[in-house]
Design a protein around this motif. Structure first.
Motif, PDB file in Angstrom:
ATOM      1  N   GLY A 205     -97.783 -25.858 116.613  1.00 18.41           N
ATOM      2  CA  GLY A 205     -96.871 -24.783 116.239  1.00 18.41           C
ATOM      3  C   GLY A 205     -97.571 -23.747 115.399  1.00 18.41           C
ATOM      4  O   GLY A 205     -98.792 -23.754 115.309  1.00 18.41           O
ATOM      5  N   PRO A 206     -96.831 -22.834 114.866  1.00 14.96           N
ATOM      6  CA  PRO A 206     -95.373 -22.773 114.813  1.00 14.96           C
ATOM      7  C   PRO A 206     -94.778 -22.250 116.110  1.00 14.96           C
ATOM      8  O   PRO A 206     -95.490 -21.771 116.988  1.00 14.96           O
ATOM      9  CB  PRO A 206     -95.125 -21.770 113.676  1.00 14.96           C
ATOM     10  N   LEU A 207     -93.444 -22.341 116.201  1.00 18.03           N
ATOM     11  CA  LEU A 207     -92.738 -21.787 117.350  1.00 18.03           C
ATOM     12  C   LEU A 207     -92.971 -20.287 117.410  1.00 18.03           C
ATOM     13  O   LEU A 207     -93.237 -19.647 116.394  1.00 18.03           O
ATOM     14  CB  LEU A 207     -91.235 -22.062 117.216  1.00 18.03           C
ATOM     15  N   LYS A 208     -92.852 -19.753 118.595  1.00 18.23           N
ATOM     16  CA  LYS A 208     -93.003 -18.296 118.760  1.00 18.23           C
ATOM     17  C   LYS A 208     -91.900 -17.576 117.979  1.00 18.23           C
ATOM     18  O   LYS A 208     -90.802 -18.113 117.793  1.00 18.23           O
ATOM     19  CB  LYS A 208     -92.914 -17.916 120.238  1.00 18.23           C
TER      20      LYS A 208
ATOM     21  N   ALA B 148     -86.064 -26.629 115.942  1.00 14.22           N
ATOM     22  CA  ALA B 148     -85.186 -26.106 116.990  1.00 14.22           C
ATOM     23  C   ALA B 148     -83.827 -26.810 116.938  1.00 14.22           C
ATOM     24  O   ALA B 148     -82.778 -26.159 117.041  1.00 14.22           O
ATOM     25  CB  ALA B 148     -85.833 -26.274 118.359  1.00 14.22           C
ATOM     26  N   ALA B 149     -83.837 -28.131 116.759  1.00 12.00           N
ATOM     27  CA  ALA B 149     -82.594 -28.906 116.686  1.00 12.00           C
ATOM     28  C   ALA B 149     -81.729 -28.437 115.520  1.00 12.00           C
ATOM     29  O   ALA B 149     -80.509 -28.284 115.651  1.00 12.00           O
ATOM     30  CB  ALA B 149     -82.911 -30.397 116.561  1.00 12.00           C
ATOM     31  N   GLN B 150     -82.342 -28.197 114.379  1.00 13.45           N
ATOM     32  CA  GLN B 150     -81.586 -27.749 113.212  1.00 13.45           C
ATOM     33  C   GLN B 150     -80.968 -26.376 113.443  1.00 13.45           C
ATOM     34  O   GLN B 150     -79.832 -26.115 113.025  1.00 13.45           O
ATOM     35  CB  GLN B 150     -82.480 -27.743 111.976  1.00 13.45           C
ATOM     36  N   ALA B 151     -81.692 -25.495 114.124  1.00 11.51           N
ATOM     37  CA  ALA B 151     -81.151 -24.167 114.422  1.00 11.51           C
ATOM     38  C   ALA B 151     -79.973 -24.268 115.399  1.00 11.51           C
ATOM     39  O   ALA B 151     -78.960 -23.575 115.240  1.00 11.51           O
ATOM     40  CB  ALA B 151     -82.242 -23.256 114.985  1.00 11.51           C
ATOM     41  N   ILE B 152     -80.065 -25.134 116.397  1.00 11.04           N
ATOM     42  CA  ILE B 152     -78.956 -25.354 117.328  1.00 11.04           C
ATOM     43  C   ILE B 152     -77.752 -25.912 116.569  1.00 11.04           C
ATOM     44  O   ILE B 152     -76.613 -25.488 116.785  1.00 11.04           O
ATOM     45  CB  ILE B 152     -79.380 -26.276 118.490  1.00 11.04           C
ATOM     46  N   CYS B 153     -78.005 -26.815 115.650  1.00 12.35           N
ATOM     47  CA  CYS B 153     -76.952 -27.401 114.823  1.00 12.35           C
ATOM     48  C   CYS B 153     -76.242 -26.308 114.011  1.00 12.35           C
ATOM     49  O   CYS B 153     -75.005 -26.285 113.937  1.00 12.35           O
ATOM     50  CB  CYS B 153     -77.553 -28.467 113.913  1.00 12.35           C
TER      51      CYS B 153
ATOM     52  N   LEU C 264     -79.606 -34.798 119.045  1.00 10.93           N
ATOM     53  CA  LEU C 264     -80.572 -35.891 118.982  1.00 10.93           C
ATOM     54  C   LEU C 264     -81.927 -35.331 119.376  1.00 10.93           C
ATOM     55  O   LEU C 264     -82.064 -34.753 120.448  1.00 10.93           O
ATOM     56  CB  LEU C 264     -80.186 -36.986 119.977  1.00 10.93           C
ATOM     57  N   PHE C 265     -82.911 -35.504 118.514  1.00  8.49           N
ATOM     58  CA  PHE C 265     -84.224 -34.940 118.815  1.00  8.49           C
ATOM     59  C   PHE C 265     -85.314 -35.969 118.578  1.00  8.49           C
ATOM     60  O   PHE C 265     -85.140 -36.935 117.839  1.00  8.49           O
ATOM     61  CB  PHE C 265     -84.491 -33.689 117.948  1.00  8.49           C
ATOM     62  N   TYR C 266     -86.411 -35.738 119.237  1.00  8.32           N
ATOM     63  CA  TYR C 266     -87.662 -36.470 119.000  1.00  8.32           C
ATOM     64  C   TYR C 266     -88.696 -35.394 118.705  1.00  8.32           C
ATOM     65  O   TYR C 266     -88.744 -34.370 119.393  1.00  8.32           O
ATOM     66  CB  TYR C 266     -88.055 -37.280 120.236  1.00  8.32           C
ATOM     67  N   THR C 267     -89.493 -35.605 117.676  1.00  9.50           N
ATOM     68  CA  THR C 267     -90.475 -34.593 117.315  1.00  9.50           C
ATOM     69  C   THR C 267     -91.809 -35.231 116.976  1.00  9.50           C
ATOM     70  O   THR C 267     -91.858 -36.383 116.542  1.00  9.50           O
ATOM     71  CB  THR C 267     -89.953 -33.727 116.142  1.00  9.50           C
ATOM     72  N   VAL C 268     -92.864 -34.511 117.209  1.00  8.83           N
ATOM     73  CA  VAL C 268     -94.205 -34.958 116.845  1.00  8.83           C
ATOM     74  C   VAL C 268     -94.726 -34.121 115.681  1.00  8.83           C
ATOM     75  O   VAL C 268     -95.110 -34.643 114.649  1.00  8.83           O
ATOM     76  CB  VAL C 268     -95.167 -34.887 118.063  1.00  8.83           C
ATOM     77  N   TYR C 269     -94.708 -32.799 115.846  1.00 10.31           N
ATOM     78  CA  TYR C 269     -95.234 -31.889 114.824  1.00 10.31           C
ATOM     79  C   TYR C 269     -94.152 -31.189 114.014  1.00 10.31           C
ATOM     80  O   TYR C 269     -94.459 -30.365 113.167  1.00 10.31           O
ATOM     81  CB  TYR C 269     -96.138 -30.835 115.469  1.00 10.31           C
ATOM     82  N   GLY C 270     -92.882 -31.470 114.307  1.00  8.29           N
ATOM     83  CA  GLY C 270     -91.781 -30.863 113.569  1.00  8.29           C
ATOM     84  C   GLY C 270     -91.128 -29.680 114.255  1.00  8.29           C
ATOM     85  O   GLY C 270     -90.077 -29.211 113.823  1.00  8.29           O
TER      86      GLY C 270
END
Length: 156
Positions: free
Chosen positions: A133-136, A22-27, A11-17
């Motif tokens: 973002g993007p993430l590091k 990160a949630a999809q990668a954990i999934c 379950l995630f909450y996102t502002v900029y995606g």
């Protein structure tokens, strides 16, 4: 003989995606580890839907060293559900130089709900100058590995 796979929900909450990525990668990591998993925006989940999952992973961006109001509201709504005894974990997205993120608040809320924390939460980092973002580099790989580790823990 059929053996049912454990079911996980990220379950995630996102502002900029970034938190969603990160949630999809954990999934993906959970699935690779043998957990039937799905990833959903908590704004589109009804609290009663959580009953069918064995593992719950909560993800939130960090907002002023805490969680955004929408995440607080969702967690409050869970008080009316019986999630005691569920297993879970948390992750947050935050600036790389932030000492405190949303993790502590998420994990505290999870414990209040009776969710057993499987593993210490995962901080997912953004460059200190990049709110959007993007993430590091390497963070999504770290997320996927976190998912695999959670899969091992839930199957143990």
């Amino acid at each position: 003989m059929f053996i049912a796979l454990p079911k996980g929900l990220i379950l995630f909450y996102t502002v900029y995606g970034n938190t969603e990525k990160a949630a999809q990668a954990i999934c993906e990591g959970l699935k690779e580890g043998g957990v039937e998993a799905e990833c959903r925006d908590m704004r589109k989940v009804k609290p009663e839907e959580l009953a069918m999952y064995d593992i719950l992973v909560f993800g939130s961006p960090t907002h002023m060293e805490s969680i955004p109001n929408d995440v607080k509201t969702f967690m409050k709504r869970l008080r009316k559900q019986d999630v005691k005894g569920k297993r879970g974990a948390a992750f947050d997205t935050r600036y790389e130089d932030a000492k405190v993120g949303a993790l502590n608040v998420l994990e505290d809320r999870m414990r209040e709900l009776g969710i057993t924390i499987l593993r210490s939460g995962l901080p997912v980092l953004l460059p200190s100058w990049a709110a959007e973002g993007p993430l590091k580099e390497g963070e999504l790989t770290k997320c996927k590995e976190f998912g695999r580790i959670l899969a091992q823990a839930v199957k143990a």
